[in-house]
Design an enzyme around this catalytic site. Structure first.
Site: not given
Ligand code: GLN
Length: 651
Positions: A232, A284, A302
């Site tokens: 992941y 989200y 993010v």
């Molecule tokens: N790798 C990031 C996490 O798991 C991805 C989160 C995101 O991009 N919103 O927190």
């Protein structure tokens, strides 16, 4: 070493062997259609780029938001970077700003890995493991659908970790290679991982680790948890550019076919699933408002990226690392909102109310096939042709446009025996149109109407065949369709052509219907009987026209050699009883043959050389005049018929 100390039994990371995807690079070099704004080069200014540049300039000064810091390595991002890219399904790439700057994909990886998991296990299994309900909570919230013992959806971390855990493969390396290849299929080039970001998140992602352990505890996860987590984190650390994101989004817009490589990156069924979860959960706890304001399936990460998709039209990729408190790129949202408002991209923006797909209708009484008919057949078809209904269709076929056709068909169901749908001017045919066409076919069957399609694109024919249509439902061209229907009508009446029957006598020719036995005695000696074998040229284009022919037996075809090609265009077919080559009778001196006439079968003709008419003029001038008048009358009839056809076609 550090990681092992921290987490105990961590699966060591083995760098995957370099994938050699030469073809991607080659394609990128040779055939990418970049449209990049260059203020010094006026040739680069396209209307779309001008618009994107305008939007870019408008939002570039904005410095609201913060770069992500909870993954330490991401805190190093340059907040000024800003890029926008739009890619079309036919591979046009419009980009402004830092659209070629690499950053980590982060959560934008989620919908794509979800697609891979769906491909690995099928919808039912995946649905039982990960739901599709929005949480209304932050991306990293620790909430689960307890009733169904699964994470709420694959777009938040809890669901994405569970999704990644389902990716098939022997061990970490093979599983990651599958994930990476899938992304490369979407991006159309080979991709790499930002090792620093990966290590950074791996060593600080305690919250994600906690989520995974809770899932393991609840039985939502199985297998090697640390391996799943590494996968992941690693999928989130794949480096992409805004251009890559736009190509990936365009692949989703293009039913899963990458617009650059033309490779199927994902099955169309999975595209629908991916876009659905993007639309409901992709942004989200901003997903509802995003759908309300922008109205496109989207996903943010993010790292600063956002993708948005307008199915069938384009994909957008934006990059700007400044994030709002929900973790969505501030500039990215503004760009998408502005684009959506300017162009009314919102999926639920008012759509034009569907028009009918029928551009013109005519019957077989108004327009006939190019096949020559004998006088009695012609007279019959002038009436009976009403039973042949041709509908010329235009534009896109979908439920609402075809629904209007169904009503027209119904209003003609009393008269129609044959319905021909001419699809030469049809655009896209969507799945509901395929279904409705099949329903129309069933309806025709129940009404004892023969339905024929002509001029549809081969890919539509293939889809209809997959829906139970057989070859009989399709005819090469409208002329063949008309001829076939006419033949059926003639056959019912026993008015078929005389083809294999005996040779017609000179007296039986249509042209001599009104001639007396005495007149025939004067005429008969002028004709000589000539036989031809199949494929023999009876008349050649360009030849001098010095005789006319009456067809006594067999069939002949008039055709034109289409310039440059080997192809011949059939103009008409002659049958026994009719005359051809008679035009020259009125233009003896200058006339040249304008088409080829070839014997299809064994043929017998009565041939009249024009020179011989001179004797008739001297000996029986009244018969000579009658002969000319009769031929003249057939020409008048032909012109009248053509005028009628032109009129009915121009309505
Ligand atoms: N790798 C990031 C996490 O798991 C991805 C989160 C995101 O991009 N919103 O927190």
């Amino acid at each position: 070493m550090f990681l092992v100390k921290l987490y105990g039994n961590v699966v060591p990371y083995v760098k995957p062997p370099n994938l050699t995807l030469v073809k991607y690079e080659e394609i990128e070099e040779k055939s990418m259609n970049y449209h990049t704004f260059d203020p010094l080069n006026t040739n680069t200014i396209s209307p779309i780029l001008t618009c994107l540049t305008d939007i870019y300039k408008r939002y570039q000064p904005i410095n609201e938001g913060n770069v992500a810091t909870y993954i330490p390595e991401l805190a190093k991002a340059n907040p000024d970077l800003f890029g926008i890219c739009i890619t079309t399904p036919d591979g046009q790439i419009y980009q402004v700003g830092e659209s070629q700057h690499s950053f980590t994909i982060q959560s934008i990886s989620k919908p794509f890995v979800y697609g891979l998991a769906l491909g690995d296990h099928g919808v039912e299994k995946i649905m039982s493991k990960v739901g599709v309900e929005p949480t209304g909570e932050a991306f990293n919230s620790i909430v689960f659908d307890e009733e169904n013992n699964r994470p709420y959806n694959p777009m938040v971390n809890a669901g994405a970790i569970a999704t990644t855990a389902l990716i098939k493969g022997e061990g970490y390396e093979q599983r990651f290679n599958r994930i990476l290849s899938m992304f490369e299929g979407f991006a159309g080039r080979s991709l790499t991982v930002d090792e620093a970001v990966f290590e950074s998140e791996r060593s600080t992602g305690h919250r994600n680790r906690a989520i995974a352990y809770l899932e393991l505890n609840a039985g939502m996860l199985e297998g090697n948890l640390e391996e799943h987590l590494d996968l992941y984190f690693r999928q989130c650390s794949i480096l992409v550019t805004a251009k890559d994101l736009a190509v990936m989004a365009a692949t989703l817009a293009n039913n899963g076919i990458n617009p650059i490589t033309q490779q199927q990156a994902v099955n169309p069924e999975e595209v629908r699933a991916i876009l659905s979860v993007m639309a409901s959960c992709g942004m989200y706890d901003f997903s509802g408002e995003w759908l309300y304001r922008i109205g496109l399936p989207a996903k943010s990460g993010v790292g600063g990226g956002i993708i948005a998709v307008l199915p069938g039209q384009f994909g957008i990729g934006t990059f700007s690392p400044l994030l709002d408190p929900r973790g969505n790129s501030v500039r990215g949202i503004k760009v998408c909102e502005e684009l959506s408002q300017r162009f009314k991209f919102h999926l639920f923006d008012s759509h034009p109310v569907s028009q009918t797909c029928v551009s013109r209708t005519y019957t077989g009484a108004m327009v006939s096939s190019r096949r020559q008919r004998r006088a009695f057949q012609r007279d019959f078809l002038d009436q009976a042709g009403e039973k042949i209904l041709v509908y010329e269709l235009k534009g896109d076929l979908y439920f609402a446009t075809l629904e209007k056709l169904t009503r027209q068909l119904q209003s003609n169901q009393q008269t129609a025996k044959f319905i021909v749908l001419d699809g030469r001017r049809v655009g896209n045919v969507n799945s509901s149109a395929i279904t409705l066409l099949s329903e129309i076919k069933q309806w025709c069957l129940s009404q004892e109407i023969t339905l024929m399609l002509t001029g549809f694109e081969p890919k539509t024919t293939v889809r209809l065949k997959a829906n139970g249509w057989t070859d009989e439902g399709f005819v090469d061209n409208i002329d063949t369709a008309l001829e076939w229907c006419e033949n059926c009508l003639l056959a019912e009446q026993d008015y078929q052509d005389i083809t294999v029957k005996d040779q017609l006598s000179l007296e039986e020719m249509d042209i001599f219907k009104a001639f007396t036995a005495e007149e025939m005695t004067a005429i008969a000696p002028l004709f000589s009987e000539v036989s031809y074998q199949p494929k023999d040229f009876i008349i050649r284009e360009g030849e001098k026209s010095d005789r006319l022919f009456l067809l006594a037996k067999g069939m002949t075809t008039v055709s034109l050699q289409l310039s440059q090609t080997e192809q011949r265009k059939r103009l008409t077919t002659y049958i026994p009883g009719i005359a051809f080559g008679e035009l020259a009778l009125f233009d003896i001196n200058v006339s040249q043959r304008t088409a080829d006439i070839v014997a299809d079968t064994e043929v017998i003709c009565y041939v009249l050389e024009f020179d011989r008419l001179k004797t008739l003029l001297k000996t029986k001038p009244e018969v000579y005049i009658k002969l000319l008048q009769t031929f003249g009358k057939t020409l008048v009839n032909t012109i009248k018929r053509a005028t009628l056809e032109i009129r009915s076609l121009s309505v």
